[in-house]
Design a protein around this motif. Structure first.
Motif, PDB file in Angstrom:
ATOM      1  N   MET A  18       0.844  -1.189   0.000  1.00  0.00           N
ATOM      2  CA  MET A  18       0.000   0.000   0.000  1.00  0.00           C
ATOM      3  C   MET A  18       0.880   1.241   0.000  1.00  0.00           C
ATOM      4  O   MET A  18       1.923   1.252   0.631  1.00  0.00           O
TER       5      MET A  18
ATOM      6  N   LEU B 145     -11.274  -2.837   9.646  1.00  0.00           N
ATOM      7  CA  LEU B 145     -10.639  -3.463   8.486  1.00  0.00           C
ATOM      8  C   LEU B 145     -10.401  -4.946   8.727  1.00  0.00           C
ATOM      9  O   LEU B 145     -10.286  -5.395   9.864  1.00  0.00           O
TER      10      LEU B 145
ATOM     11  N   GLN C 139      -5.766  -6.136   5.332  1.00  0.00           N
ATOM     12  CA  GLN C 139      -5.557  -4.682   5.266  1.00  0.00           C
ATOM     13  C   GLN C 139      -4.883  -4.186   6.538  1.00  0.00           C
ATOM     14  O   GLN C 139      -3.987  -3.345   6.483  1.00  0.00           O
TER      15      GLN C 139
ATOM     16  N   GLN D 101      -1.221  -4.947   6.368  1.00  0.00           N
ATOM     17  CA  GLN D 101      -0.538  -4.065   5.414  1.00  0.00           C
ATOM     18  C   GLN D 101      -0.348  -2.671   6.009  1.00  0.00           C
ATOM     19  O   GLN D 101       0.708  -2.054   5.834  1.00  0.00           O
TER      20      GLN D 101
END
Length: 75
Positions: free
Chosen positions: A1, A18, A22, A25
């Motif tokens: 990301m 999330l 995610q 990350q």
């Protein structure tokens, strides 16, 4: 990301909204990016400050005043 993607997800991350991928990350990005890490620290601090606020108390005559305003256009 990248930083833009992280910034777009910070609020959801802060509120635990999330999924695990995610979240992982973002954790990795925040650990390696001082700019995003600092921005997240400010956001987190603002949330903590807001969480400490007490609900406002309405004036005892608020309902009457609002009723007056709605019916007569005056307060």
């Amino acid at each position: 990301m990248n930083c833009n993607e992280i910034k777009n997800l910070m609020v959801e991350y802060l509120y635990g909204e999330l999924g695990p991928d995610q979240k992982s990350q973002i954790n990795a990005h925040l650990a390696s990016c001082p700019v995003c890490s600092e921005e997240f620290a400010h956001l987190s601090g603002a949330r903590k400050a807001l969480d400490k606020l007490q609900p406002a108390q309405a004036a005892p005559d608020l309902a009457r005043r609002l009723g007056c305003f709605a019916c007569h256009g005056e307060g």
